[in-house]
Scaffold this motif. Structure first.
Motif, PDB file in Angstrom:
ATOM      1  N   ALA A  12       0.810  -1.213   0.000  1.00  0.00           N
ATOM      2  CA  ALA A  12       0.000   0.000   0.000  1.00  0.00           C
ATOM      3  C   ALA A  12       0.844   1.264   0.000  1.00  0.00           C
ATOM      4  CB  ALA A  12      -0.928   0.005   1.209  1.00  0.00           C
ATOM      5  N   ARG A  13       2.020   1.182   0.620  1.00  0.00           N
ATOM      6  CA  ARG A  13       2.871   2.351   0.639  1.00  0.00           C
ATOM      7  C   ARG A  13       3.451   2.611  -0.746  1.00  0.00           C
ATOM      8  NH1 ARG A  13       2.394   6.608   2.908  1.00  0.00           N
ATOM      9  NH2 ARG A  13       2.373   5.809   5.028  1.00  0.00           N
ATOM     10  N   PRO A  46      -0.189   3.038  -3.809  1.00  0.00           N
ATOM     11  CA  PRO A  46      -1.409   3.451  -3.114  1.00  0.00           C
ATOM     12  C   PRO A  46      -2.682   3.348  -3.959  1.00  0.00           C
ATOM     13  CG  PRO A  46       0.017   5.338  -3.518  1.00  0.00           C
ATOM     14  CD  PRO A  46       0.798   4.135  -3.858  1.00  0.00           C
ATOM     15  N   LEU A  55      -8.561  -2.849  -2.503  1.00  0.00           N
ATOM     16  CA  LEU A  55      -9.436  -2.890  -1.337  1.00  0.00           C
ATOM     17  C   LEU A  55     -10.895  -2.866  -1.761  1.00  0.00           C
ATOM     18  CD1 LEU A  55      -9.615  -2.956   1.743  1.00  0.00           C
ATOM     19  CD2 LEU A  55      -9.645  -0.473   1.726  1.00  0.00           C
ATOM     20  N   LEU A  57      -9.582 -10.124   4.140  1.00  0.00           N
ATOM     21  CA  LEU A  57      -8.850  -9.077   4.840  1.00  0.00           C
ATOM     22  C   LEU A  57      -7.508  -9.585   5.338  1.00  0.00           C
ATOM     23  CD1 LEU A  57     -11.561  -7.122   6.791  1.00  0.00           C
ATOM     24  CD2 LEU A  57     -10.311  -6.450   4.763  1.00  0.00           C
ATOM     25  N   GLY A  58      -7.476 -10.872   5.704  1.00  0.00           N
ATOM     26  CA  GLY A  58      -6.201 -11.436   6.122  1.00  0.00           C
ATOM     27  C   GLY A  58      -5.182 -11.346   4.989  1.00  0.00           C
ATOM     28  N   TYR A  73      -5.333  -9.331   2.391  1.00  0.00           N
ATOM     29  CA  TYR A  73      -5.071  -7.931   2.099  1.00  0.00           C
ATOM     30  C   TYR A  73      -4.070  -7.347   3.080  1.00  0.00           C
ATOM     31  CZ  TYR A  73      -5.888  -3.063   0.849  1.00  0.00           C
ATOM     32  OH  TYR A  73      -5.724  -1.778   0.436  1.00  0.00           O
ATOM     33  N   GLN A  74      -4.244  -7.739   4.327  1.00  0.00           N
ATOM     34  CA  GLN A  74      -3.334  -7.218   5.338  1.00  0.00           C
ATOM     35  C   GLN A  74      -1.912  -7.692   5.081  1.00  0.00           C
ATOM     36  OE1 GLN A  74      -3.934  -8.883   9.147  1.00  0.00           O
ATOM     37  NE2 GLN A  74      -2.159  -7.871   9.992  1.00  0.00           N
ATOM     38  N   HIS A 109      -0.626  -4.263   3.766  1.00  0.00           N
ATOM     39  CA  HIS A 109      -0.271  -3.561   4.998  1.00  0.00           C
ATOM     40  C   HIS A 109       1.087  -4.018   5.497  1.00  0.00           C
ATOM     41  CE1 HIS A 109      -4.722  -2.554   5.997  1.00  0.00           C
ATOM     42  NE2 HIS A 109      -4.225  -1.794   5.057  1.00  0.00           N
ATOM     43  N   GLY A 110       1.450  -3.496   6.632  1.00  0.00           N
ATOM     44  CA  GLY A 110       2.716  -3.896   7.198  1.00  0.00           C
ATOM     45  C   GLY A 110       3.873  -3.161   6.544  1.00  0.00           C
ATOM     46  N   PRO A 111       5.065  -3.333   7.092  1.00  0.00           N
ATOM     47  CA  PRO A 111       6.232  -2.656   6.526  1.00  0.00           C
ATOM     48  C   PRO A 111       6.720  -3.360   5.270  1.00  0.00           C
ATOM     49  CG  PRO A 111       6.894  -4.015   8.365  1.00  0.00           C
ATOM     50  CD  PRO A 111       5.405  -4.162   8.249  1.00  0.00           C
TER      51      PRO A 111
END
Lengths: 521, 99, 632
Positions: free
Chosen positions: A369-370, A373, A380, A428-429, A431-432, A436-438
């Protein structure tokens, strides 16, 4: 006399394929433009079809019926509420798939586009055929290009995957073919003339035993296609090994052919069998919903996760069909479109990632995501659509399905709503873990966001998602009449059987207790 | 000669041909056995034609003979080519199509 | 089109603008647009509220405006219709009012964050969803708002998504909520099939007309309760709220204190006719609330993170609201919702101010003596603490009292006692927090000490306003002991949301008030003893009861329990089933057919010798059989 709109829609892609044969394989741009032109023409025509389609008419429209091979085998096309939006879904997605191939297919683009167009013809033909034999021809015809698409352009285990896919599907189809001939003979015996027109066959009255066997024969073919538990294991392999475009069409359209087969053929042709086998179908569907969800939860490959989620979603659709009331039927029809859009978009998204990193393994990502985006936002939206967030398309279909299922059997509905939790968990798991996360992997660090061409694929789908989510009436209005007729057809014809054998299995329409229904002020 | 005798003879000839085909180990004699079988069939036709006094059966004989001749020509040519390759006409040497 | 219908759409527009153009607009513009949108909602809410007042109708004053038919098929018809009445008025005022203050506060709190645009877009989207939730005219549209706030909660808790714990917390919140939502959906379906409608008016009518059997009413009420329990973090679905503190503090204030979590209470209050018809369900609601109030209160006693204390406090206060609704005092529950929005919002924002001042420190053990350095934050925090503790003359006292009175007046002694116990606990842990943070010796880290500063006005003004409300809001709901019509709030809500039946005598009521005031004072006093006077005491107590301390610190190990009993077995089980069944049985069967085909092929391959003699033999055999069959 009106223009043969349906034939045009069916055969335009094939015509495009023929034209493609003459374009040299090095001229990628020209090949792509030609393919796009034909598929967009088909799309334009199907939009025109949808607009001019009369939502109040339950029977088939734009009918074309001409003699073909005799013995009841005719060239008979027609569109009604069941098939209208499936055709539109197909013609909508194929241009997007072709667009995506510009960057995802590095060589043998000509063959790829050719197969895609032939596949499109096959798929549309399946939905528009009103003659049982013609339907079968198109059904099988759709298999062959898919075989090559997976076999030539797929991943490491592509031969295994595609062979499994084709053989599995064909085995079921052969039983169906036998069933078709039995039906043909039965009709000839009963009425003295040959016909494979499904509306004629609907009126055929067969002994319950024969109905049961025929239902199983047809049902097996469709169950494999849907895919219904436990005939689902070909799907994860096929999806994982298939190229992006093939995955999209496989999930979005081919699976729907199975569900469509149930509504159009298996159920109305053998209504007594419906009453008898609906519980079995429901149990398998419920198992599919929960089992598919649980299996999706533990997958390490994004594509196989989405594949199992398809098993789960299609389970809900079949369950809504097994309820066999207007609301459930409408819900199932809408969910077919919804699933096509959301799963299609998920596969496009995975494809975009794969093109960049050549990995589909979830643990190879993190922090996307970073770096991307816009992509993550669109991803999402696809995820939320798939898990049925209200406001997006998934919810409208799901609520109709749940309502229909609940009206038929409360227990089925109680088990079915668990999909709401499971879908959130595995989607969502995933997707996360992906977005997400670093950022830990170099591959992710180097990621660049979506290009305009890629955006052009996602934006139309998202637009449709919001349209269906906020204004589903546009679509429901067109399918209502046909859905109501089919629901009534089964309920009336199997009521007699049901009364003879057991007290009411299929309860009255939803809201029957408050017969006036509707809103109160 | 009675039809029965002729047909009986042709049957004997046919069986001899069959046995020859299975007993012999080289292609050429097996081929000859096939010829015997064909001619036995021809004889049967003739015998029956005479018995039933029909001409069409006799005409068939010509057909069969033509086919036999053509087949002999092609077959012998193949045997020749094959011999040039393998330097042998023992039928057990030609098992490339083994499954 | 009546004014109230536009209320949700200003923040919706704001969200759209910010999602698409936010990054290009710059921080000031972004916060301005977002706050302005909510301000518009607030203005419209005030207008609608004043309209309602001016009409002064004697019976229920309900305005319904239908936008369009959303989903229609067969007997199912879902209208996109909004409804404005007394309850909606209260809720919209709270959501938009407190929302506006928090938006303004966020402008200060989030100035240095690079994703400011996304933050305000999500915050606006949340406000839209919440307003939709409280203005919806039917259960399904309410569900849309319900899921919408769930989504925004996910987006905002996981706002700093690069932090794994934040991302995980967001997902956990959404998932636990979804479990509740499954129950909620089933409840809606039950009601739909029984009454043919999902609109509140329709359901209320059907229930009063007797169209629903009692068992069905209980069933649907309990299912709706499951949804409420998930959203309002009650037992057994409370586990997501403490973790949700990973989000920015203004988010915690808005979503997890003042608004979203109160949606469960709103739902029950909205469906009060149904619950009145299903007394067993009401019992369950009350007990869930009371037990949760005490449960969360005990956990809050030992937490070291300032936000986690407040989180458990919220769970506990929500329990009170459930307790109020459960005993039929729906208006009391809503009143507590009302006052709680102010003082809890205040507490969270003030905590945010503290965290901001300490450059991100949240551990109480590393605070102390802050009252000298934060001359604005400390007094408002104190006011909030006094209010929540239920000290007389502040809002919390009145609302808590209303609930306790309702409980006792109906002879529900057990519940009432639990409520009193909870009140004492609240006072104690709140002032433990106050004393640890603001009094005593400073235990700050060096870094925190060097940057210690009071917050800017954009953050302190909302605090002051909230503090004001925390003091004054209670006077809207004066106890009945002071006169039948003293409680303006209840009177306002009366036609839509009833207050409890049952009566305590005057003296009993005053006695109860004294008792609750006393428990508050006792709690504060005890905290004073432990944390100001004999500061070694807490340490000694914890040392002498390590097991108990650990139990409370880890929230009765509920999280671990769920992980071990639900999550892990599910995943391990699924993996085992996948390997053994999906791959081992089904796929093996499929591959088995392939293997069988190959095996058969090889088995019969011996027939293909390649030898012409064998083929001729087969030919001969075949012909013989064929002839034989023909002749015989």
């Amino acid at each position: 006399m009106h223009a043969p709109l349906l034939s045009l829609i069916v055969f335009l892609p094939l015509g495009g394929a023929l034209l493609l044969v003459f374009i040299p394989k090095e001229e990628r741009r020209r090949l792509l433009i030609a393919a796009l032109v034909f598929s967009l023409a088909a799309l334009a025509l199907s939009i025109a079809l949808a607009v001019r389609f009369d939502g109040n008419e339950a029977g088939p429209q734009f009918v074309e019926d001409s003699a073909w091979l005799g013995y009841g085998i005719r060239y008979h096309l027609g569109v009604d509420g069941l098939s209208l939006f499936l055709v539109c879904l197909t013609t909508f997605l194929v241009p997007l798939v072709l667009l995506a191939s510009r960057t995802s297919v590095k060589d043998r683009l000509k063959e790829y586009l050719l197969f895609m167009l032939v596949l499109e013809t096959g798929m549309i033909g399946v939905f528009l055929s009103l003659n049982l034999f013609l339907f079968y021809v198109f059904w099988e015809a759709a298999l062959i290009p898919m075989y090559f698409l997976i076999g030539m352009f797929g991943g490491k285990r592509r031969i295994y995957a595609t062979t499994k896919f084709v053989l599995y599907t064909m085995a079921g189809s052969l039983l169906m073919l036998a069933g078709i001939f039995v039906l043909q003979a039965a009709f000839a015996r009963a009425s003295g003339s040959y016909s494979l027109n499904i509306f004629d066959l609907y009126r055929l009255s067969l002994p319950s035993g024969t109905q049961a066997w025929l239902f199983l024969a047809f049902g097996l073919a469709f169950a494999i296609k849907v895919p219904l538990f436990p005939f689902h294991t070909w799907l994860p392999d096929a999806h994982v090994e298939a190229p992006t475009g093939a995955s999209v069409l496989l999930a979005a359209v081919l699976l729907k052919m199975g569900a469509y087969g149930f509504i159009r053929f298996a159920f109305p042709l053998f209504p007594d069998a419906v009453a008898r086998f609906a519980p079995v179908l429901a149990v398998l569907a419920i198992i599919g919903i929960i089992y598919g969800g649980l299996m999706a939860l533990i997958q390490k490959d994004i594509k196989s996760l989405v594949a199992y989620s398809s098993v789960s979603h299609m389970g809900l659709i079949i369950l809504a069909l097994a309820a066999w009331n207007t609301i459930g039927l409408q819900g199932a029809l809408l969910q077919m479109i919804n699933h096509g859009l959301s799963t299609g978009m998920l596969f496009f998204a995975v494809g975009a990632l794969y093109e960049r990193t050549h990995s589909r393994t979830i643990t190879d990502y993190g922090g996307v995501a970073r770096k991307m985006p816009v992509f993550s936002a669109l991803f999402l939206i696809a995820v939320l659509s798939s898990l049925g967030l209200p406001g997006l398309n998934g919810f409208a279909g799901e609520i109709l399905c749940f309502a229909g299922i609940f009206a038929a059997h409360k227990v089925w509905a109680i088990l079915a709503v668990t999909t709401v939790i499971l879908a959130a968990a595995y989607l969502l798991g995933m997707y996360q873990k992906v977005c997400h996360g670093p950022v830990v992997h170099n591959r992710v660090d180097a990621l660049r966001d979506l290009r305009p061409a890629e955006l052009a694929i996602f934006i139309p789908i998202v637009f449709l998602m919001f349209w269906i989510g906020l204004f589903p009436g546009t679509f429901l209005r067109k399918t209502e009449a046909t859905a109501a007729r089919y629901a009534a057809l089964i309920q009336s014809r199997s009521a007699a059987y049901v009364e003879a054998q057991r007290p009411a299995i299929l309860p009255p329409e939803a809201g029957g207790k408050a017969a006036t229904g509707g809103e109160r002020r | 000669m009675t039809t029965g005798a002729v047909v009986g003879l042709s049957l004997v000839l046919f069986v001899l041909g069959v046995i020859a085909f299975f007993v012999k180990r080289d292609l050429l004699t097996q081929f000859m056995a096939v010829e015997i079988m064909l001619n036995a069939a021809n004889l049967a036709f003739l015998g029956l034609a005479q018995g039933a006094e029909r001409l069409d059966a006799q005409v068939i004989v010509f057909l069969v003979m033509t086919v036999a001749a053509a087949e002999a020509a092609v077959g012998l040519a193949i045997i020749l080519l094959v011999f040039r390759r393998k330097k042998s006409i023992a039928s057990k040497d030609f098992r490339t199509l083994r499954g | 089109m009546p004014a109230f219908t536009l209320i949700p759409f200003a923040p919706a527009a704001g969200a759209l603008v910010l999602f698409f153009f936010g990054r290009r607009l710059g921080r000031k513009a972004v916060s301005l647009i977002a706050s302005a949108a909510v301000a518009v909602s607030l203005a419209l809410s005030v207008v609608a509220f004043l309209n309602l007042l001016s009409r002064g109708a004697s019976g229920p004053d309900v305005t319904i405006h239908r936008l369009f038919t959303w989903i229609s098929s067969g007997a199912l018809r879902v209208e996109a219709a909004l409804r404005f009445d007394a309850l909606a008025a209260v809720m919209t005022l709270v959501v938009s009012g407190v929302g506006l203050l928090i938006h303004v506060y966020s402008a200060g709190y989030m100035t240095r964050d690079r994703d400011v645009a996304r933050y305000f877009a999500c915050l606006n989207l949340f406000t839209f969803a919440m307003l939709l939730l409280v203005l919806a005219d039917n259960l399904i549209l309410l569900f849309v708002g319900w899921e919408g706030v769930g989504l925004c909660s996910y987006l905002l808790i996981g706002f700093w998504f690069e932090k794994p714990s934040a991302a995980a917390a967001g997902k956990k919140a959404f998932l636990v909520n979804r479990i509740g939502d499954a129950g909620f959906l089933l409840g809606i379906l039950f009601l739909l099939v029984a009454t043919g409608t999902t609109s509140f008016a329709g359901i209320d009518e059907a229930v009063t007309a007797g169209a629903i059997t009692p068992s069905l009413a209980v069933c649907s009420a309990l299912l709706l309760l499951i949804g409420a329990v998930g959203k309002s973090a009650q037992i057994p679905l409370s586990v997501w709220l403490p973790d949700a503190m990973e989000g920015p503090t203004p988010v915690s204030a808005l979503i997890h204190a003042a608004t979203m979590v109160t949606a469960g209470v709103y739902l029950i209050a909205r469906m009060n006719v149904l619950y009145a018809f299903a007394p067993i369900a009401g019992q369950v609601v009350a007990w869930v609330g009371a037990l949760t109030a005490v449960y969360a209160g005990t956990i809050a006693l030992v937490q070291n993170d300032i936000k986690r204390v407040l989180a458990y406090s919220t769970i506990s206060q929500l329990g009170y609201m459930f307790l109020g609704c459960g005993v039929g005092a729906y208006a009391a529950g809503v009143f507590h919702l009302f006052t709680h929005a102010f003082f809890k919002g205040l507490l969270f924002l003030a905590a945010g101010s503290v965290i901001h001042a300490l450059s991100g420190e949240q551990d109480l053990r590393k605070m102390g003596g802050l009252r000298k350095h934060l001359p604005l934050t400390y007094p408002v925090f104190l006011i909030g603490a006094l209010a929540i503790a239920g000290v007389p003359f502040l809002s919390g006292f009145f609302s808590k009292d209303a609930i306790l009175v309702s409980a006792f007046s109906q002879g529900r002694w057990a519940l009432g006692t639990l409520g009193l116990a909870g009140a004492a606990l609240t006072a104690f842990y709140m002032f433990r927090l106050v004393f640890l943070a603001f009094f005593g010796d400073a235990r700050l880290t060096l870094e925190a000490k060097t940057h210690l500063h009071e917050s800017p006005p954009v953050m302190t003004w909302p605090l002051l306003i909230l503090a004001g409300f925390s003091v004054l809001a209670g006077y809207l709901g004066l106890p009945l002991a002071l006169g039948k019509n003293a409680n303006l709030f209840f009177r306002f809500l009366e036609p839509i949301v009833p207050s409890a039946e049952g009566h305590l005598g005057r003296s009993a009521e005053w006695g109860l008030m004294l008792l609750s005031a006393a428990s508050a004072v006792a709690g504060i006093g005890l905290a004073y003893l432990f944390y100001i006077r004999k500061t070694a005491l807490p340490g000694r107590w914890a040392a002498r009861r390590p097991g108990l301390h650990r139990l409370l610190l880890h929230g009765y190990h509920v999280d671990n329990f769920y992980g071990a009993v639900v999550v892990k077995p599910l995943i391990r089980g699924s993996e085992a089933v996948y390997r053994s069944f999906d791959l081992g049985v089904i796929d093996a069967l499929v591959d088995g057919t392939g293997k069988a085909a190959r095996f058969l092929g090889r088995a019969f391959a011996f027939l293909q010798t390649g030898w012409i003699k064998d083929y001729a033999l087969a030919f001969l055999l075949g012909v013989t059989i064929f002839l034989g069959a023909l002749l015989f």
